[in-house]
Scaffold this active site. Structure first.
Site, PDB file in Angstrom:
ATOM      1  N   CYS A  40      -6.120 -23.217   4.166  1.00 30.20           N
ATOM      2  CA  CYS A  40      -6.604 -23.599   2.831  1.00 30.20           C
ATOM      3  C   CYS A  40      -6.902 -22.388   1.957  1.00 30.20           C
ATOM      4  O   CYS A  40      -6.901 -22.476   0.734  1.00 30.20           O
ATOM      5  CB  CYS A  40      -7.850 -24.472   2.956  1.00 30.20           C
ATOM      6  SG  CYS A  40      -9.288 -23.624   3.672  1.00 30.20           S
ATOM      7  N   ARG A  80      -6.163 -15.536  10.249  1.00 32.03           N
ATOM      8  CA  ARG A  80      -7.019 -16.638   9.817  1.00 32.03           C
ATOM      9  C   ARG A  80      -7.454 -17.524  10.979  1.00 32.03           C
ATOM     10  O   ARG A  80      -8.561 -18.078  10.957  1.00 32.03           O
ATOM     11  CB  ARG A  80      -6.295 -17.457   8.744  1.00 32.03           C
ATOM     12  CG  ARG A  80      -6.237 -16.752   7.397  1.00 32.03           C
ATOM     13  CD  ARG A  80      -5.411 -17.530   6.398  1.00 32.03           C
ATOM     14  NE  ARG A  80      -3.993 -17.449   6.690  1.00 32.03           N
ATOM     15  CZ  ARG A  80      -3.061 -18.137   6.055  1.00 32.03           C
ATOM     16  NH1 ARG A  80      -3.408 -18.991   5.093  1.00 32.03           N
ATOM     17  NH2 ARG A  80      -1.782 -17.995   6.354  1.00 32.03           N
ATOM     18  N   CYS A  89     -11.577 -17.605   3.291  1.00 27.81           N
ATOM     19  CA  CYS A  89     -11.133 -16.239   3.577  1.00 27.81           C
ATOM     20  C   CYS A  89     -10.717 -15.541   2.279  1.00 27.81           C
ATOM     21  O   CYS A  89     -11.513 -14.841   1.666  1.00 27.81           O
ATOM     22  CB  CYS A  89     -10.007 -16.249   4.612  1.00 27.81           C
ATOM     23  SG  CYS A  89      -8.706 -17.467   4.308  1.00 27.81           S
ATOM     24  N   TYR A 124       0.838  -1.188   0.000  1.00 32.51           N
ATOM     25  CA  TYR A 124       0.000   0.000   0.000  1.00 32.51           C
ATOM     26  C   TYR A 124       0.883   1.252   0.000  1.00 32.51           C
ATOM     27  O   TYR A 124       2.113   1.171   0.007  1.00 32.51           O
ATOM     28  CB  TYR A 124      -0.961  -0.024   1.185  1.00 32.51           C
ATOM     29  CG  TYR A 124      -1.972  -1.153   1.116  1.00 32.51           C
ATOM     30  CD1 TYR A 124      -2.540  -1.531  -0.094  1.00 32.51           C
ATOM     31  CD2 TYR A 124      -2.351  -1.849   2.269  1.00 32.51           C
ATOM     32  CE1 TYR A 124      -3.467  -2.559  -0.168  1.00 32.51           C
ATOM     33  CE2 TYR A 124      -3.282  -2.891   2.204  1.00 32.51           C
ATOM     34  CZ  TYR A 124      -3.832  -3.244   0.989  1.00 32.51           C
ATOM     35  OH  TYR A 124      -4.740  -4.265   0.912  1.00 32.51           O
ATOM     36  N   GLU A 131     -21.140 -45.029   9.605  1.00 37.38           N
ATOM     37  CA  GLU A 131     -20.063 -44.988   8.620  1.00 37.38           C
ATOM     38  C   GLU A 131     -19.788 -46.396   8.111  1.00 37.38           C
ATOM     39  O   GLU A 131     -19.604 -47.327   8.896  1.00 37.38           O
ATOM     40  CB  GLU A 131     -18.796 -44.381   9.242  1.00 37.38           C
ATOM     41  CG  GLU A 131     -17.520 -44.576   8.455  1.00 37.38           C
ATOM     42  CD  GLU A 131     -17.584 -44.052   7.032  1.00 37.38           C
ATOM     43  OE1 GLU A 131     -17.032 -44.713   6.135  1.00 37.38           O
ATOM     44  OE2 GLU A 131     -18.200 -42.982   6.809  1.00 37.38           O
TER      45      GLU A 131
END
Length: 651
Positions: A345, A319, A349, A173, A417
């Site tokens: 991952c 995160r 985000c 920036y 399962e």
């Protein structure tokens, strides 16, 4: 359980005392209004962190002028009329027990041209490599204007009740642009020497200090390294840190990276945790103010070690605060094993932001939806629904998510399962290099399943008749997906062909020369896995690029690693027939035979396994039937977990 005395100790930033050393650092949320005012979504997002016990929460980039924006929905303090709405926002954060700082920025040459127009400007008329437009060189009048805008915005932040302001001097920036010789080519008093390149930053700091007074805390976000050719070296950076640290700030919040090196701003899972902390922590020796470090610090034990070794004074976690806003609270309560682990991952985000959406988290569907789904997600806030018997079929991450949320809402849950372990495909996804973090989420889910009292039934393949016999009130089908095998002549009969899932599960021995048929993310990661084990790998993909379904930052690291491993890639190449251990492939209208392979690994994507959704009602079941995860349609973890959460919230 570790000792977290340092992490939980009080810390001081100037006159401000924080209850612990954990800082939820800034990230663009895209939740403010287009007018820069806080929306209910924006407020609730930050309230969640305030309730979660962070020592300090720093908001995303506050625009200081209307033309200084990178996103449409950024918060702003460019006008006095914006103070009162933000004062209400701050009041609610304080009421929730939080301490809040406003990060002030000007994006300079990476501003969105739709807002900047003719006022797109930078220290020099050099286009950022990631941008489309070239800025004009700022005049001294422009510089004075921006300095005054920073000061006015800081005054408004103080009037609104913020506890701190942070000057964004990193990430490419405007202030960072002036500091860097890679983009500051000026020949006046704002360019050339270190002192000149630091002048703009120091003028901003001085003007803000004058505007807020001697006792108001000021943080400065600073790059330890830009990670681009031609920018500041290690000793230049130390010298700049020393200048800025002695200019009247109270905290140096150290980050790294610019748009052209975005992968180091938000490091993917392939990068070791706290990898960049070492270079950041070296700056601590150069300054007399506290520092904070960031960069994939998601484990409280690592955060504690950084503090215990006196490498830093505060630990910034961006995160991780999305994955679990209650991170500090769980540490303080002695429950670090209950923290939802960030797996880096970047799907919920950075990925959602890239898609123009508000920030979320792939593993925590509540994040960013605190207001939208208040009644569903604020479990216990009102009356819980009448308890029902819930049967969840499928123990992958979507099935486990359904079971956890349903149990938290007071239902009686049985999870079935067909295999001997929970986790489903997620267990395979954690096998390739750099993906081991995925296992931490599956193991977290399994722990929470036990704590929630969900009854788990392994090695039980559920049929429609079994559902009718069990007679639950609700059955949720979360049976996932299976490998998709296209009707390529010779493929089904080839003794040399094995599936990528079998390879990752260790059920197929692969050696020698390998052709991976299919260059989506699964195929490419399987190729990477095999190449690391010494195989000679060729990826054959019909599309023009490989791993195009991966997030850009992890994809860039993945492709670089493939290159290091010597993996051969053939794109725009369609397999039309399999013959023994070779394939006939079409490229540019010409079909040729590719031979010499010892194994063919198929990676043609997945197909939904959802037959039970129709079979259960047809068998006479009169209860409610829902689907979640890939049973709704093949999707990624972000969409699978969201569908699972929402399904459970309707029960």
């Amino acid at each position: 359980m570790g000792n977290f005395d340092n992490l939980l100790s009080e810390g001081r930033i100037g006159t401000l005392t924080l209850k612990n050393r954990m800082i939820a650092t800034a990230a663009v949320t895209d939740m403010a209004g287009e007018d820069g005012l806080p929306t209910e979504q924006f407020v609730r997002f930050h309230e969640e962190k305030a309730c979660g016990g962070w020592g300090l929460v720093i908001t995303e980039n506050y625009a200081i002028v209307p033309e200084g924006k990178t996103h449409v929905r950024l918060p702003a303090l460019w006008d006095d009329s914006q103070v009162a709405p933000h004062a209400e926002f701050v009041r609610r954060i304080h009421e929730a027990g939080g301490t809040i700082g406003a990060q002030l920025f000007h994006p300079g040459r990476v501003a969105n041209p739709a807002f900047a127009g003719e006022r797109l400007m930078g220290p020099s008329p050099l286009r950022d490599p990631t941008a489309q437009s070239t800025p004009r060189e700022m005049s001294r009048g422009d510089i004075r204007f921006v300095v005054d805008a920073f000061a006015s915005a800081a005054r408004r932040a103080k009037e609104a009740g913020f506890d701190l302001v942070e000057i964004h001097g990193a990430h490419g920036y405007l202030i960072n642009e002036f500091l860097s010789p890679a983009c500051n080519k000026r020949c006046d008093e704002y360019g050339g020497t270190l002192e000149n390149r630091a002048r703009f930053a120091l003028e901003v700091i001085g003007a803000i200090r004058d505007a807020v007074g001697p006792d108001f805390p000021i943080s400065f976000r600073f790059n330890a390294c830009d990670h681009v050719p031609g920018s500041n070296g290690a000793y230049e950076t130390r010298a700049l840190a020393r200048m800025i640290g002695s200019s009247g700030i109270d905290l140096l919040n150290i980050s790294q990276g610019v748009p052209a090196s975005r992968g180091v701003i938000t490091p993917p899972a392939a990068i070791p945790p706290a990898f960049y902390a070492a270079s950041a922590c070296k700056l601590k020796e150069a300054v007399d103010v506290p520092i904070a470090v960031v960069g994939r610090i998601s484990d409280p034990a690592i955060a504690e070690e950084l503090l215990a070794s006196e490498a830093t004074d505060f630990v910034g976690m961006g995160r991780s605060s999305l994955a679990d806003p209650q991170f500090p609270l769980k540490v303080a309560q002695g429950r670090p094993e209950d923290i939802i682990p960030c797996i880096a991952c970047l799907r919920g985000c950075a990925g959602e932001s890239r898609r123009g959406h508000a920030v979320h988290c792939a593993l925590n569907p509540r994040t960013g939806r605190e207001a939208e789904y208040a009644e569903c997600f604020d479990l216990g806030a009102g009356e819980l629904p009448e308890a029902k018997s819930v049967m969840v079929v499928g123990g992958g991450i979507a099935g486990m998510e359904v079971a956890l949320v349903a149990a938290a809402r007071g239902h009686d849950v049985d999870l079935y399962e067909a295999g001997d372990k929970l986790g489903g495909q997620w267990r395979l996804a954690a096998v390739p290099p750099g993906k081991q973090l995925l296992a931490s989420f599956a193991s977290w889910q399994v722990r929470q399943i036990v704590k929630a009292g969900v009854r788990v039934h392994l090695n039980e393949k559920v049929t429609a008749d079994a559902v009718v016999a069990a007679a639950p009130d609700v059955v949720v089908v979360a049976t996932g997906s299976a490998p998709s095998i296209p009707p390529i002549p010779g493929l089904a009969e080839s003794p040399f062909a094995v599936g990528s899932w079998d390879v990752l599960a260790g059920a197929a021995a692969v050696r020698g020369k390998v052709a991976v048929l299919g260059g989506g993310q699964v195929g490419v990661e399987t190729a990477e896995f095999l190449a690391e084990q010494g195989a000679w790998v060729t990826i054959i993909e019909a599309a023009s690029a490989i791993a195009s379904d991966a997030e850009p930052i992890p994809r860039s690291w993945l492709l670089a690693h493939l290159d290091e491993l010597g993996v051969s890639v053939r794109t725009d190449t369609k397999v039309v027939e399999v013959s023994g251990s070779g394939v006939y492939a079409e490229h540019g209208g010409v079909t040729s035979k590719l031979t010499g392979f010892d194994t063919l690994v198929t990676a043609f994507g997945s197909r939904s396994e959802a037959s039970l959704v129709e079979e259960i009602p047809a068998a006479g079941f009169g209860g409610r039937v829902l689907a979640a995860g890939d049973a709704l349609g093949v999707a990624d973890a972000f969409e699978d977990l969201l569908s699972a959460y929402e399904a459970a919230c309707t029960i």
